[in-house]
Design a protein around this motif. Structure first.
Motif, PDB file in Angstrom:
ATOM      1  N   GLY A  71      -3.958 -11.324 -16.104  1.00 40.29           N
ATOM      2  CA  GLY A  71      -2.735 -11.947 -16.594  1.00 40.29           C
ATOM      3  C   GLY A  71      -2.783 -12.546 -17.970  1.00 40.29           C
ATOM      4  O   GLY A  71      -1.752 -13.016 -18.479  1.00 40.29           O
ATOM      5  N   THR A  72      -3.944 -12.543 -18.619  1.00 37.15           N
ATOM      6  CA  THR A  72      -4.053 -13.240 -19.908  1.00 37.15           C
ATOM      7  C   THR A  72      -4.467 -12.336 -21.065  1.00 37.15           C
ATOM      8  O   THR A  72      -4.075 -12.590 -22.207  1.00 37.15           O
ATOM      9  N   SER A  73      -5.273 -11.310 -20.791  1.00 34.40           N
ATOM     10  CA  SER A  73      -5.772 -10.452 -21.867  1.00 34.40           C
ATOM     11  C   SER A  73      -5.127  -9.085 -21.793  1.00 34.40           C
ATOM     12  O   SER A  73      -4.718  -8.620 -20.721  1.00 34.40           O
ATOM     13  N   SER A  74      -5.049  -8.418 -22.946  1.00 34.56           N
ATOM     14  CA  SER A  74      -4.500  -7.069 -23.018  1.00 34.56           C
ATOM     15  C   SER A  74      -5.611  -6.097 -23.369  1.00 34.56           C
ATOM     16  O   SER A  74      -6.525  -6.422 -24.138  1.00 34.56           O
ATOM     17  N   TYR A  75      -5.518  -4.891 -22.822  1.00 33.47           N
ATOM     18  CA  TYR A  75      -6.535  -3.866 -23.014  1.00 33.47           C
ATOM     19  C   TYR A  75      -5.831  -2.557 -23.358  1.00 33.47           C
ATOM     20  O   TYR A  75      -4.878  -2.158 -22.677  1.00 33.47           O
ATOM     21  N   THR A  76      -6.321  -1.900 -24.396  1.00 32.44           N
ATOM     22  CA  THR A  76      -5.736  -0.628 -24.820  1.00 32.44           C
ATOM     23  C   THR A  76      -6.691   0.502 -24.490  1.00 32.44           C
ATOM     24  O   THR A  76      -7.883   0.441 -24.815  1.00 32.44           O
ATOM     25  N   ASN A  77      -6.181   1.539 -23.833  1.00 34.01           N
ATOM     26  CA  ASN A  77      -7.021   2.677 -23.450  1.00 34.01           C
ATOM     27  C   ASN A  77      -6.834   3.837 -24.421  1.00 34.01           C
ATOM     28  O   ASN A  77      -6.043   3.771 -25.373  1.00 34.01           O
ATOM     29  N   SER A  78      -7.554   4.918 -24.156  1.00 35.70           N
ATOM     30  CA  SER A  78      -7.501   6.066 -25.071  1.00 35.70           C
ATOM     31  C   SER A  78      -6.185   6.824 -24.954  1.00 35.70           C
ATOM     32  O   SER A  78      -5.903   7.711 -25.767  1.00 35.70           O
ATOM     33  N   ASN A  79      -5.371   6.478 -23.965  1.00 36.35           N
ATOM     34  CA  ASN A  79      -4.039   7.078 -23.846  1.00 36.35           C
ATOM     35  C   ASN A  79      -3.031   6.399 -24.763  1.00 36.35           C
ATOM     36  O   ASN A  79      -1.859   6.791 -24.798  1.00 36.35           O
ATOM     37  N   GLY A  80      -3.476   5.368 -25.486  1.00 37.31           N
ATOM     38  CA  GLY A  80      -2.580   4.638 -26.371  1.00 37.31           C
ATOM     39  C   GLY A  80      -1.659   3.685 -25.627  1.00 37.31           C
ATOM     40  O   GLY A  80      -0.630   3.278 -26.156  1.00 37.31           O
ATOM     41  N   GLU A  81      -2.054   3.303 -24.408  1.00 34.70           N
ATOM     42  CA  GLU A  81      -1.255   2.381 -23.614  1.00 34.70           C
ATOM     43  C   GLU A  81      -1.974   1.034 -23.535  1.00 34.70           C
ATOM     44  O   GLU A  81      -3.188   0.981 -23.343  1.00 34.70           O
ATOM     45  N   THR A  82      -1.223  -0.047 -23.704  1.00 32.19           N
ATOM     46  CA  THR A  82      -1.786  -1.391 -23.676  1.00 32.19           C
ATOM     47  C   THR A  82      -1.405  -2.059 -22.354  1.00 32.19           C
ATOM     48  O   THR A  82      -0.222  -2.158 -22.019  1.00 32.19           O
ATOM     49  N   LEU A  83      -2.430  -2.518 -21.622  1.00 33.20           N
ATOM     50  CA  LEU A  83      -2.225  -3.049 -20.287  1.00 33.20           C
ATOM     51  C   LEU A  83      -2.570  -4.529 -20.222  1.00 33.20           C
ATOM     52  O   LEU A  83      -3.550  -4.969 -20.821  1.00 33.20           O
ATOM     53  N   THR A  84      -1.777  -5.281 -19.480  1.00 30.43           N
ATOM     54  CA  THR A  84      -2.151  -6.608 -18.996  1.00 30.43           C
ATOM     55  C   THR A  84      -2.267  -6.475 -17.484  1.00 30.43           C
ATOM     56  O   THR A  84      -1.291  -6.123 -16.806  1.00 30.43           O
ATOM     57  N   ILE A  85      -3.448  -6.724 -16.955  1.00 29.14           N
ATOM     58  CA  ILE A  85      -3.729  -6.473 -15.545  1.00 29.14           C
ATOM     59  C   ILE A  85      -3.529  -7.756 -14.743  1.00 29.14           C
ATOM     60  O   ILE A  85      -4.082  -8.811 -15.087  1.00 29.14           O
ATOM     61  N   ASN A  86      -2.739  -7.665 -13.691  1.00 30.41           N
ATOM     62  CA  ASN A  86      -2.458  -8.824 -12.845  1.00 30.41           C
ATOM     63  C   ASN A  86      -3.155  -8.757 -11.490  1.00 30.41           C
ATOM     64  O   ASN A  86      -3.269  -9.793 -10.817  1.00 30.41           O
ATOM     65  N   ARG A  87      -3.590  -7.578 -11.088  1.00 33.10           N
ATOM     66  CA  ARG A  87      -4.280  -7.443  -9.799  1.00 33.10           C
ATOM     67  C   ARG A  87      -5.262  -6.278  -9.876  1.00 33.10           C
ATOM     68  O   ARG A  87      -4.939  -5.202 -10.376  1.00 33.10           O
ATOM     69  N   PHE A  88      -6.475  -6.526  -9.353  1.00 33.35           N
ATOM     70  CA  PHE A  88      -7.486  -5.468  -9.276  1.00 33.35           C
ATOM     71  C   PHE A  88      -8.300  -5.699  -8.011  1.00 33.35           C
ATOM     72  O   PHE A  88      -9.229  -6.504  -7.985  1.00 33.35           O
ATOM     73  N   ASN A  89      -7.887  -5.028  -6.938  1.00 33.84           N
ATOM     74  CA  ASN A  89      -8.549  -5.116  -5.641  1.00 33.84           C
ATOM     75  C   ASN A  89      -8.966  -3.721  -5.189  1.00 33.84           C
ATOM     76  O   ASN A  89      -8.244  -2.745  -5.452  1.00 33.84           O
ATOM     77  N   TYR A  90     -10.083  -3.626  -4.479  1.00 31.70           N
ATOM     78  CA  TYR A  90     -10.499  -2.337  -3.931  1.00 31.70           C
ATOM     79  C   TYR A  90     -11.379  -2.559  -2.703  1.00 31.70           C
ATOM     80  O   TYR A  90     -11.912  -3.655  -2.481  1.00 31.70           O
ATOM     81  N   ILE A  91     -11.481  -1.512  -1.895  1.00 32.16           N
ATOM     82  CA  ILE A  91     -12.285  -1.556  -0.672  1.00 32.16           C
ATOM     83  C   ILE A  91     -13.551  -0.739  -0.883  1.00 32.16           C
ATOM     84  O   ILE A  91     -13.496   0.396  -1.372  1.00 32.16           O
ATOM     85  N   VAL A  92     -14.690  -1.323  -0.498  1.00 30.26           N
ATOM     86  CA  VAL A  92     -15.960  -0.589  -0.474  1.00 30.26           C
ATOM     87  C   VAL A  92     -16.475  -0.611   0.964  1.00 30.26           C
ATOM     88  O   VAL A  92     -16.244  -1.574   1.704  1.00 30.26           O
ATOM     89  N   SER A  93     -17.185   0.452   1.344  1.00 32.56           N
ATOM     90  CA  SER A  93     -17.526   0.592   2.762  1.00 32.56           C
ATOM     91  C   SER A  93     -18.724   1.512   2.971  1.00 32.56           C
ATOM     92  O   SER A  93     -19.202   2.167   2.041  1.00 32.56           O
ATOM     93  N   ASN A  94     -19.181   1.558   4.227  1.00 32.84           N
ATOM     94  CA  ASN A  94     -20.176   2.540   4.682  1.00 32.84           C
ATOM     95  C   ASN A  94     -21.410   2.619   3.778  1.00 32.84           C
ATOM     96  O   ASN A  94     -21.773   3.677   3.267  1.00 32.84           O
ATOM     97  N   PHE A  95     -22.095   1.489   3.648  1.00 28.25           N
ATOM     98  CA  PHE A  95     -23.244   1.415   2.751  1.00 28.25           C
ATOM     99  C   PHE A  95     -24.478   2.085   3.359  1.00 28.25           C
ATOM    100  O   PHE A  95     -24.776   1.914   4.542  1.00 28.25           O
TER     101      PHE A  95
END
Length: 268
Positions: A53-77
């Motif tokens: 929610g505070t920083s912006s990031y620009t990718n190689s697609n030329g799109e600038t993102l402000t990310i508000n949520r980043f969740n993921y599931i990891v399993s079966n280790f």
């Protein structure tokens, strides 16, 4: 004189043999018993810390993102030792949510048998076998997934990845919401993937050694990985027969082991 020399050589050989056996015994003793192995997930964006929610990031697609949520599931280790033997962590206990907003970035694998582990395999998401056990077969993980926005509904299934924020680009100049939700939807769209990573340093587990494996996770790979995903083309991707599988493959590229700590109570 020859007899004395032979006797000295014999004594030296016996001494070296005793030392060698003692060393082997010590090494075996060091890697006996069991202990916990901790996995830490440090989320970032193309080498920069992920700040919601505070920083912006620009990718190689030329799109600038402000990310508000980043969740993921990891399993079966699965832990793989230097001889190629695999230790499969108990399946019922092998499902975890990593959530940047909830500061859930640590997974503890308990009671790991002693060994010298050089690689690790795990899933991104929830496999069909687990899902088909029904809601009653999910244990406490179902509630955790619901509380961290990692479910659509029980019928629709788990969100393996929940990536949200706002973006702008050359063609989308007004800040626009984006949502990337990746999961499996029936047998025709099974996006559960497995990742295998090598450890830069052997993780040593024993009664006295409890290692910490530190992952560097790059959220930039979701859109800017193996396949380029343009938010300007489609800002909401949930069930897409083309883009969802591409995002699933991209997500497997997020994970890299940065370093391993061997020991207990180490500052990190």
């Amino acid at each position: 004189m020859k007899t004395i020399i032979k006797l000295q050589l014999l004594i030296l050989t016996l001494a070296l043999s005793v030392i060698s056996c003692s060393s082997d015994d010590d090494a075996t003793q060091e890697l006996s018993g069991e202990n916990n192995l901790t996995i830490e997930f440090d989320n970032s964006v193309n080498g920069d810390d992920l700040l919601l929610g505070t920083s912006s990031y620009t990718n190689s697609n030329g799109e600038t993102l402000t990310i508000n949520r980043f969740n993921y599931i990891v399993s079966n280790f699965v832990l793989i030792d230097a001889e190629g033997n695999e230790y499969v962590y108990p399946k019922d206990d092998s499902y975890f949510v990593v959530s940047e907003e909830e500061a859930m970035n640590e997974v503890v694998l308990e009671n790991i048998p002693a060994g010298d582990y050089v690689a690790m395999r795990f899933g991104v998401g929830v496999d069909q076998e687990k899902y088909l056990q029904g809601a009653e077969g999910q244990g406490d993980f179902l509630q955790i997934a619901e509380e961290t926005e990692m479910m659509w509904s029980w019928q629709a299934g788990y969100k393996f990845l929940n990536f949200e924020g706002i973006f702008t680009s050359a063609t989308v100049t007004e800040a626009t919401n984006f949502q990337i939700h990746m999961g499996s939807h029936g047998s025709s769209l099974d996006n559960y993937k497995e990742v295998t990573v090598e450890l830069p340093t052997t993780a040593l587990v024993s009664e006295s050694l409890s290692p910490i494996v530190h992952f560097a996770v790059d959220a930039n790979e979701i859109l800017d990985g193996n396949t380029k995903i343009l938010l300007s083309e489609k800002a909401v991707v949930m069930i897409d027969e083309v883009k969802s599988p591409q995002i699933a493959v991209n997500a497997t590229g997020m994970f890299r082991v940065d370093h391993v700590h061997n020991g207990e109570n180490i500052e990190h």
